[in-house]
Design a protein around this motif. Sequence first.
Motif, PDB file in Angstrom:
ATOM      1  N   ARG A 123      45.397 -99.672 -11.529  1.00  0.00           N
ATOM      2  CA  ARG A 123      46.878-101.424 -12.482  1.00  0.00           C
ATOM      3  C   ARG A 123      47.986-100.861 -11.305  1.00  0.00           C
ATOM      4  O   ARG A 123      48.630-101.974 -10.983  1.00  0.00           O
ATOM      5  N   ALA A 124      48.581 -99.701 -11.096  1.00  0.00           N
ATOM      6  CA  ALA A 124      49.963 -99.257 -10.686  1.00  0.00           C
ATOM      7  C   ALA A 124      49.678 -99.740  -8.615  1.00  0.00           C
ATOM      8  O   ALA A 124      50.196-100.078  -8.531  1.00  0.00           O
ATOM      9  N   ARG A 125      48.678 -99.709  -8.549  1.00  0.00           N
ATOM     10  CA  ARG A 125      48.160-100.274  -7.123  1.00  0.00           C
ATOM     11  C   ARG A 125      47.551-101.409  -6.333  1.00  0.00           C
ATOM     12  O   ARG A 125      47.404-101.771  -5.732  1.00  0.00           O
ATOM     13  N   GLY A 126      47.365-101.766  -7.853  1.00  0.00           N
ATOM     14  CA  GLY A 126      46.420-103.487  -7.720  1.00  0.00           C
ATOM     15  C   GLY A 126      45.794-103.490  -7.463  1.00  0.00           C
ATOM     16  O   GLY A 126      44.732-104.194  -6.244  1.00  0.00           O
ATOM     17  N   LEU A 127      44.489-101.703  -7.494  1.00  0.00           N
ATOM     18  CA  LEU A 127      43.362-101.994  -7.073  1.00  0.00           C
ATOM     19  C   LEU A 127      42.372-102.650  -8.491  1.00  0.00           C
ATOM     20  O   LEU A 127      42.312-102.514  -9.152  1.00  0.00           O
ATOM     21  N   ASP A 128      41.266-102.741  -7.313  1.00  0.00           N
ATOM     22  CA  ASP A 128      39.705-102.509  -8.715  1.00  0.00           C
ATOM     23  C   ASP A 128      40.155-101.585  -9.354  1.00  0.00           C
ATOM     24  O   ASP A 128      39.551-100.759  -8.189  1.00  0.00           O
ATOM     25  N   VAL A 129      39.180-101.570 -10.899  1.00  0.00           N
ATOM     26  CA  VAL A 129      39.125-100.483 -10.848  1.00  0.00           C
ATOM     27  C   VAL A 129      38.046 -99.650 -10.370  1.00  0.00           C
ATOM     28  O   VAL A 129      37.601 -98.788 -10.198  1.00  0.00           O
ATOM     29  N   GLU A 130      37.252-100.740 -10.107  1.00  0.00           N
ATOM     30  CA  GLU A 130      35.540-100.021  -9.342  1.00  0.00           C
ATOM     31  C   GLU A 130      36.078 -99.331  -7.818  1.00  0.00           C
ATOM     32  O   GLU A 130      35.147 -97.892  -7.802  1.00  0.00           O
ATOM     33  N   VAL A 131      37.201 -99.768  -7.441  1.00  0.00           N
ATOM     34  CA  VAL A 131      37.843 -98.920  -6.143  1.00  0.00           C
ATOM     35  C   VAL A 131      37.714 -97.822  -6.133  1.00  0.00           C
ATOM     36  O   VAL A 131      37.183 -97.240  -5.475  1.00  0.00           O
ATOM     37  N   VAL A 132      38.554 -97.421  -7.657  1.00  0.00           N
ATOM     38  CA  VAL A 132      39.295 -95.758  -7.343  1.00  0.00           C
ATOM     39  C   VAL A 132      38.584 -94.977  -7.658  1.00  0.00           C
ATOM     40  O   VAL A 132      38.042 -94.139  -8.091  1.00  0.00           O
ATOM     41  N   ARG A 133      37.337 -96.311  -8.933  1.00  0.00           N
ATOM     42  CA  ARG A 133      36.339 -95.225  -9.649  1.00  0.00           C
ATOM     43  C   ARG A 133      35.490 -94.501  -8.657  1.00  0.00           C
ATOM     44  O   ARG A 133      35.043 -93.066  -8.274  1.00  0.00           O
ATOM     45  N   ARG A 134      35.029 -95.427  -7.514  1.00  0.00           N
ATOM     46  CA  ARG A 134      34.325 -94.710  -6.382  1.00  0.00           C
ATOM     47  C   ARG A 134      34.884 -93.521  -5.616  1.00  0.00           C
ATOM     48  O   ARG A 134      34.372 -92.165  -5.063  1.00  0.00           O
TER      49      ARG A 134
END
Length: 202
Positions: free
Chosen positions: A151-162
């Motif tokens: 949320r803070a970076r404006g990224l998709d959750v799945e991108v961060v999870r990967r």
Amino acid sequence: MSRRGAGQLGTAVRALVVMTLLLGVAYPLLVTAIAQLAMPGRADGSLVERDGRVVGSSLVGQSFAGDPAYFWSRPSAAGGGYDPQASGASNLGLDDPALVDAVRERRRQVAAANGSRPGDVAPDALLASGSGLDPHVSPAYAEQQVARVARARGLDVEVVRRLVRAHTEGRTWGVLGEPRVDVLALDLALDAVGERSTDAAD
């Protein structure tokens, strides 16, 4: 001083000089040379560089707490926090009021920041490691931070999870310890994703 006493003193001084040269000079130089040849990165402190600048060590954690765009490390009781010259735990007993209050406050802060229930906060978010220098967190604690960081970076959750999965290390030799996430490497990878996004936008 008798001749015999003077002879003994001379022998002791010579022994001191020889042992000092051998064990205080030659041996440390030899060990340092072997370390530099065999594993130069580790011998120099396993330093991590970014754009020619040292940003940390893969062996010593650092605090990212307070910044929602980064994964947070576990607490540290080493000096003012992650101080390698003051490595150690708090040495507080489990029923010590100071530790109980600290854990309660950490639980409140972590739960509020990550939007999780206080009872679900991972244990390593609440307690420091024995050394106070641990650069890793558990996969459970990393997972609890994914939504906040995305949320803070404006990224998709799945991108961060990967990225979390890519920076999760298994047990040492497959049997020792538990799976763990390298916090510094993960946060640097997140920064790299942000830089690529900015370049693409330009």
